[in-house]
Design a protein around this motif. Structure first.
Motif, PDB file in Angstrom:
ATOM      1  N   VAL A 739       0.838  -1.202   0.000  1.00 43.12           N
ATOM      2  CA  VAL A 739       0.000   0.000   0.000  1.00 43.12           C
ATOM      3  C   VAL A 739       0.874   1.254   0.000  1.00 43.12           C
ATOM      4  O   VAL A 739       0.598   2.229  -0.707  1.00 43.12           O
ATOM      5  N   MET A 740       1.950   1.243   0.783  1.00 42.80           N
ATOM      6  CA  MET A 740       2.830   2.410   0.883  1.00 42.80           C
ATOM      7  C   MET A 740       3.616   2.666  -0.402  1.00 42.80           C
ATOM      8  O   MET A 740       4.032   3.797  -0.656  1.00 42.80           O
ATOM      9  N   ASN A 741       3.844   1.631  -1.189  1.00 50.33           N
ATOM     10  CA  ASN A 741       4.708   1.740  -2.354  1.00 50.33           C
ATOM     11  C   ASN A 741       4.237   2.859  -3.291  1.00 50.33           C
ATOM     12  O   ASN A 741       3.133   2.807  -3.836  1.00 50.33           O
ATOM     13  N   GLY A 742       5.053   3.872  -3.448  1.00 47.08           N
ATOM     14  CA  GLY A 742       4.711   5.014  -4.280  1.00 47.08           C
ATOM     15  C   GLY A 742       4.090   6.166  -3.521  1.00 47.08           C
ATOM     16  O   GLY A 742       4.026   7.286  -4.034  1.00 47.08           O
ATOM     17  N   LEU A 743       3.612   5.901  -2.289  1.00 46.86           N
ATOM     18  CA  LEU A 743       3.020   6.969  -1.468  1.00 46.86           C
ATOM     19  C   LEU A 743       4.047   7.573  -0.525  1.00 46.86           C
ATOM     20  O   LEU A 743       3.991   8.770  -0.207  1.00 46.86           O
ATOM     21  N   ILE A 744       4.977   6.752  -0.053  1.00 42.69           N
ATOM     22  CA  ILE A 744       6.005   7.205   0.886  1.00 42.69           C
ATOM     23  C   ILE A 744       7.148   6.199   0.835  1.00 42.69           C
ATOM     24  O   ILE A 744       6.916   5.002   0.635  1.00 42.69           O
ATOM     25  N   ALA A 745       8.381   6.659   0.959  1.00 45.21           N
ATOM     26  CA  ALA A 745       9.511   5.741   1.056  1.00 45.21           C
ATOM     27  C   ALA A 745       9.549   5.156   2.462  1.00 45.21           C
ATOM     28  O   ALA A 745       9.212   5.837   3.439  1.00 45.21           O
ATOM     29  N   TYR A 746       9.963   3.889   2.588  1.00 45.31           N
ATOM     30  CA  TYR A 746       9.900   3.218   3.884  1.00 45.31           C
ATOM     31  C   TYR A 746      11.171   2.413   4.126  1.00 45.31           C
ATOM     32  O   TYR A 746      11.862   1.993   3.206  1.00 45.31           O
ATOM     33  N   THR A 747      11.471   2.211   5.415  1.00 45.93           N
ATOM     34  CA  THR A 747      12.687   1.504   5.790  1.00 45.93           C
ATOM     35  C   THR A 747      12.358   0.176   6.458  1.00 45.93           C
ATOM     36  O   THR A 747      11.215  -0.078   6.864  1.00 45.93           O
ATOM     37  N   THR A 748      13.397  -0.618   6.616  1.00 44.33           N
ATOM     38  CA  THR A 748      13.293  -1.838   7.414  1.00 44.33           C
ATOM     39  C   THR A 748      13.434  -1.468   8.894  1.00 44.33           C
ATOM     40  O   THR A 748      13.626  -0.305   9.246  1.00 44.33           O
ATOM     41  N   LEU A 749      13.355  -2.452   9.759  1.00 38.21           N
ATOM     42  CA  LEU A 749      13.776  -2.266  11.143  1.00 38.21           C
ATOM     43  C   LEU A 749      15.300  -2.181  11.170  1.00 38.21           C
ATOM     44  O   LEU A 749      15.971  -2.354  10.144  1.00 38.21           O
ATOM     45  N   ASN A 750      15.875  -1.928  12.351  1.00 38.38           N
ATOM     46  CA  ASN A 750      17.328  -1.812  12.461  1.00 38.38           C
ATOM     47  C   ASN A 750      18.018  -3.120  12.098  1.00 38.38           C
ATOM     48  O   ASN A 750      17.685  -4.184  12.640  1.00 38.38           O
ATOM     49  N   ILE A 751      18.986  -3.032  11.227  1.00 38.76           N
ATOM     50  CA  ILE A 751      19.739  -4.223  10.820  1.00 38.76           C
ATOM     51  C   ILE A 751      20.679  -4.678  11.929  1.00 38.76           C
ATOM     52  O   ILE A 751      20.836  -5.876  12.182  1.00 38.76           O
ATOM     53  N   ASN A 752      21.292  -3.709  12.613  1.00 39.02           N
ATOM     54  CA  ASN A 752      22.381  -4.039  13.530  1.00 39.02           C
ATOM     55  C   ASN A 752      21.943  -4.252  14.975  1.00 39.02           C
ATOM     56  O   ASN A 752      22.778  -4.435  15.849  1.00 39.02           O
ATOM     57  N   GLU A 753      20.651  -4.253  15.250  1.00 36.00           N
ATOM     58  CA  GLU A 753      20.197  -4.489  16.626  1.00 36.00           C
ATOM     59  C   GLU A 753      19.254  -5.687  16.680  1.00 36.00           C
ATOM     60  O   GLU A 753      18.237  -5.675  17.355  1.00 36.00           O
ATOM     61  N   THR A 754      19.606  -6.715  15.959  1.00 41.68           N
ATOM     62  CA  THR A 754      18.788  -7.913  15.932  1.00 41.68           C
ATOM     63  C   THR A 754      19.690  -9.120  15.749  1.00 41.68           C
ATOM     64  O   THR A 754      20.813  -9.001  15.232  1.00 41.68           O
TER      65      THR A 754
END
Length: 869
Positions: A739-754
């Protein structure tokens, strides 16, 4: 008069000059007044502002009544749809004019719930809670009316008890042995002798009496053995007995009074609830406005309403397979007809709207519901033959989504697969007098009372093949139309960085506690890090910049935190970032107040909970699941003061064009204090007004925003790929990202704290166009290992910088083959294996399993991917 005044002043001056004590007292008063002025002037500048109108609407104008008894009446028609109502069953039927496919609101052949348009839960002043359905308490009694309105119909459901079923209102709690045997036993025998009842009825009624009443020779009475409500079937029979023998209310009072028992006849609950159903183009729209509910007996209030619980429901015979979609986390699907007896219906609240009832304990669900949408497909994927999707258009602040699966086996599960919404018309909580962790003390009920909610659900109807991707695109298009948005894609592989700035540490000198500001990444240190990463396109969120850092004072000023460096160093940093065509966002949390100062007074400006005390939010102790005092804690700002706080901040923030808002787009807001309740709908109206104002001059990055807040941001951070893992989920889907695709850029969760492999986040970047995200510091975490920030892990850039560069290199290389962020299709190929098709025709297959899989003859490694150009 003037002479007398001069004389008094002269005398006073001489006394003041002569008496040192008076001098000191005067100086003390002046100092006190100055102190109070300095203390309270900032406090008075944080002003209460009344919540705005939440957009209530009057009932639609009536165009005449539809007589009860007409089997089916056409009430609305558009180019593609027809809407009918059956006045005898209250079934609202939508028919597609092209295919002839229909969607029904009730199941007339089903049980009482399945025949009901709505279900309500209500409570009395005695805290007794009951649930009614509209079939038993309105339709069956014909206590309803139907009115034609523009493009549809209004059903006025008068839900009430025609006859009370409270046994104590008909039969005595105690009665003397003589009266019992004369009035009831002999009374029934006499009626049998007269031929008024049959022998079978006589025995049935005597059995019912023996089930309820016990003979007590010692106290010369018969007494009701039940302390709570007896079985309803027995109650019904005894009510019949009172009518057969003409046992009056006066006799009831007299028989009870023989034993000092007073009977209070409670007027039963009685509600008139309007439900409007209309066609709007191709959509079916249902509205329940709570401000138009007529509560006849104010002793009761409606607390929850379930709306069209059986709309679009299908039995196993009607749909051999298919899916129910719920917006749990990123999204999840239930497979139809897969009822599991170990689990009941799935019910979750939107936006964690029960948070302030339950935040004392860690939630058992790791993900929230961020989208007010649900749906069902009849058939799977390309084999589906239709379905529907419900969008909660208004009133979603207190809404819930419920899904129930049918079973193909007799005697198990529901007869129908169904998914629907409900909402709290009044929010309430059971408050423990001795605190939230006390289980033995007294409790009382606290309630908002009936809130003004214009609850509206829009149903998108699919008369042909439909997949979850089609639903996601339908919902995205709905958002585009509603908010006048434009689709746009940033075709560049970027990294998103959260940078930890100033933290507050508790220190001690000679046993005296004081707070010390420590910058984990100064402006100069950050610029050095960015120089090292200059070959990578970056978006940077700098946390802990304003008002003493991450654990900030109230954010009504844009005062820089000195520990990070000078104002000139920040300007140099901003200039450097701009010259490298990167982006810098500065964090602001407007609703969270960690430290005293800037005029904030908890007792005045803090949010109050149902217990009428200010709210303090802590982190959780993972070993016990309860709040931990060893974590940073904060007050929540009463939403009514938010506008004043933001106005104050914006006055000094002209030079800061990009802000990261960590709270307003994802938190749940209200005020439950007795004196000035701010409803969740009013709180959201306040937040929306302020986000509108901020975005007039600022570009925003938003932390984990609810879907209706993405319209305010350029970036959405911390968007999880997971659901809550409910046991009967069939598959997790990235509905939210689609749904967000094209409406807002989005990130993953933190890569280095998992503990999860970095490959997991690379898959998300390639599958969904998500920007990978790291959280970093310049300084060593050893500096804070014995503080409330000891849960920070793996952030020191000098230790992880090399890994970040290697990750980006692999990401950039893979993205160069994809070369698009615009998704044109998405589907499930196998368990945890997905295929994304991009607008340029490139397909990406991602394997989230920890083992290899084979797809179309090609092996894809564990946590691996395949790009097909």
């Amino acid at each position: 008069m003037k002479e007398l005044l001069k004389k008094w002043m002269f005398t006073s001056y001489r006394l003041f000059k002569k008496h040192t004590i008076l001098k000191l007292a005067g100086v003390g008063v002046i100092i006190y007044l100055l102190h109070m002025g300095i203390t309270w002037l900032p406090t008075l500048q944080i002003k209460y502002m009344s919540p705005p109108d939440v957009g209530l609407e009057e009932l639609a104008a009536s165009k005449g009544e539809i007589p009860i008894g007409e089997a089916e009446t056409l009430v609305a028609e558009t180019d593609t749809k027809k809407l009918y109502i059956d006045s005898t069953t209250l079934n609202l039927k939508v028919e597609d004019k092209v295919s002839g496919k229909t969607w029904n609101s009730v199941r007339p052949e089903g049980n009482e719930d399945e025949k009901s348009l709505i279900r309500i839960t209500y409570s009395g002043e005695d805290n007794t809670e009951l649930t009614w359905n509209s079939f038993i308490y309105s339709l069956q009694n014909k206590t309803y009316s139907i009115e034609k309105i523009e493009n549809g119909v209004r059903v006025n459901l008068n839900m009430k008890v025609v006859d009370s079923y409270l046994l104590e209102e008909y039969m005595p709690k105690k009665i003397t042995i003589e009266k019992f045997e004369t009035t009831f036993i002999k009374g029934l025998d006499d009626k049998f002798a007269e031929g008024a009842i049959t022998d079978a009825e006589l025995q049935k009624y005597k059995t019912a009496l023996s089930l309820i009443y016990v003979k007590d020779e010692a106290n010369n009475c018969y007494y009701n053995r039940y302390s709570s409500a007896p079985p309803i079937s027995v109650v019904t029979q005894l009510i019949e007995v009172t009518k057969i023998i003409n046992y009056s209310t006066e006799q009831l009072m007299e028989d009870n009074s023989d034993f000092g028992i007073t009977v209070t006849l409670v007027q039963p609950a009685d509600f008139v609830i309007p439900l409007e159903a209309t066609l709007d183009g191709e959509d079916f729209v249902v509205r329940v406005p709570t401000d138009q509910i007529d509560t006849k007996n104010k002793y009761y209030e409606i607390t929850r309403i379930e709306v069209l619980p059986y709309f679009g429901a299908v039995s196993p015979a009607e749909a051999e397979d298919g899916y129910i979609f719920v917006p749990d986390g990123a999204g999840a699907l239930f497979e139809l007809n897969k009822f599991n007896s170990n689990f009941g219906s799935y019910t979750r609240e939107l936006y964690s709207n029960t948070f302030y009832n339950s935040f004392y304990y860690m939630s058992s669900f790791p993900e929230s519901l961020h989208m007010p949408v649900f749906g069902m497909t009849y058939g799977k994927d390309d084999n589906s033959t239709g379905g529907f999707m419900g969008i909660i258009e208004k009133g979603d602040e207190t809404a819930y989504i419920t899904a129930t699966l049918a079973s193909t086996e007799e005697g198990g599960g529901s007869s129908y697969n169904k998914v629907h919404s409900s909402f709290d018309s009044a929010q309430f909580a059971q408050v423990s007098i001795l605190g939230p962790y006390d289980s033995g003390g007294g409790r009382f009920m606290a309630s908002t009372g009936l809130m003004d909610i214009n609850y509206t659900v829009r149903y998108k109807l699919f008369n042909d093949k439909v997949t979850y991707y089609d639903m996601a695109m339908t919902y995205r298009n709905y958002l585009v139309d509603r908010y006048d948005l434009t689709l746009k894609y940033d075709e560049k592989a970027k990294l998103y960085l959260d940078v930890t700035g100033t933290l507050t540490l508790e220190e001690r000198i000679l046993g005296i506690v004081y707070n010390k500001a420590l910058s984990m990444t100064t402006y100069k240190e950050l610029q050095d890090i960015l120089t090292d990463l200059k070959e990578i396109p970056l978006v940077i969120n700098y946390m802990g910049v304003f008002n003493d850092g991450i654990q900030s004072k109230v954010m009504n000023r844009a005062d820089l935190t000195g520990a990070n460096g000078s104002r000139q160093q920040l300007k140099d940093l901003m200039s450097y970032i701009e010259s490298n065509q990167q982006e810098l966002f500065l964090q602001t949390d407007f609703s969270r107040v960690y430290e005293k100062g800037n005029g904030f007074k908890t007792s005045i400006h803090g949010m109050y909970n149902f217990d009428n005390y200010p709210v303090y939010i802590y982190g959780y102790a993972y070993n016990s699941g309860i709040l931990s005092s060893l974590t940073p804690n904060y007050n929540v700002l009463n939403p009514a003061y938010l506008t004043s706080v933001i106005n104050g901040f914006l006055k000094g923030a002209d030079e800061y064009k990009n802000l990261y808002i960590g709270d307003l787009a994802s938190g749940y807001f209200a005020n439950y204090g007795k004196n000035k309740i701010v409803s969740p709908a009013e709180a959201q109206a306040i937040i929306n007004q302020n986000l509108d104002k901020i975005t007039e001059t600022k570009t925003l990055s938003l932390n984990n925003p609810e879907i209706n807040k993405i319209i305010y941001g350029k970036y959405a951070t911390n968007i999880s790929r997971e659901s809550s893992g409910y046991s009967t989920f069939s598959v997790e889907i990235p509905f939210r990202q689609l749904v967000m695709n094209g409406l807002i850029a989005y990130t993953t969760l933190n890569i280095n704290e998992t503990a999860v492999s970095t490959d997991y986040f690379l898959l998300q970047a390639l599958e969904l166009g998500s920007y990978p995200k790291y959280t970093i510091t310049a300084k060593s975490l050893d500096l804070i290992k014995n503080s409330v920030h000891s849960d920070f892990i793996s952030r020191q850039y000098s230790l992880i910088g090399k890994d970040m560069k290697e990750f980006y290199k692999e990401y950039e290389t893979a993205y160069a083959k994809v070369n698009s962020m615009e998704i044109s299709n998405h589907k499930v190929l196998a368990d945890k294996v997905y295929e994304t098709t991009y607008a340029n025709g490139v397909r990406v297959i991602t394997n989230y399993n920890k083992y290899p899989v084979e797809i179309d003859g090609q092996e894809i490694g564990a946590l691996g991917y395949l790009i097909i150009q």
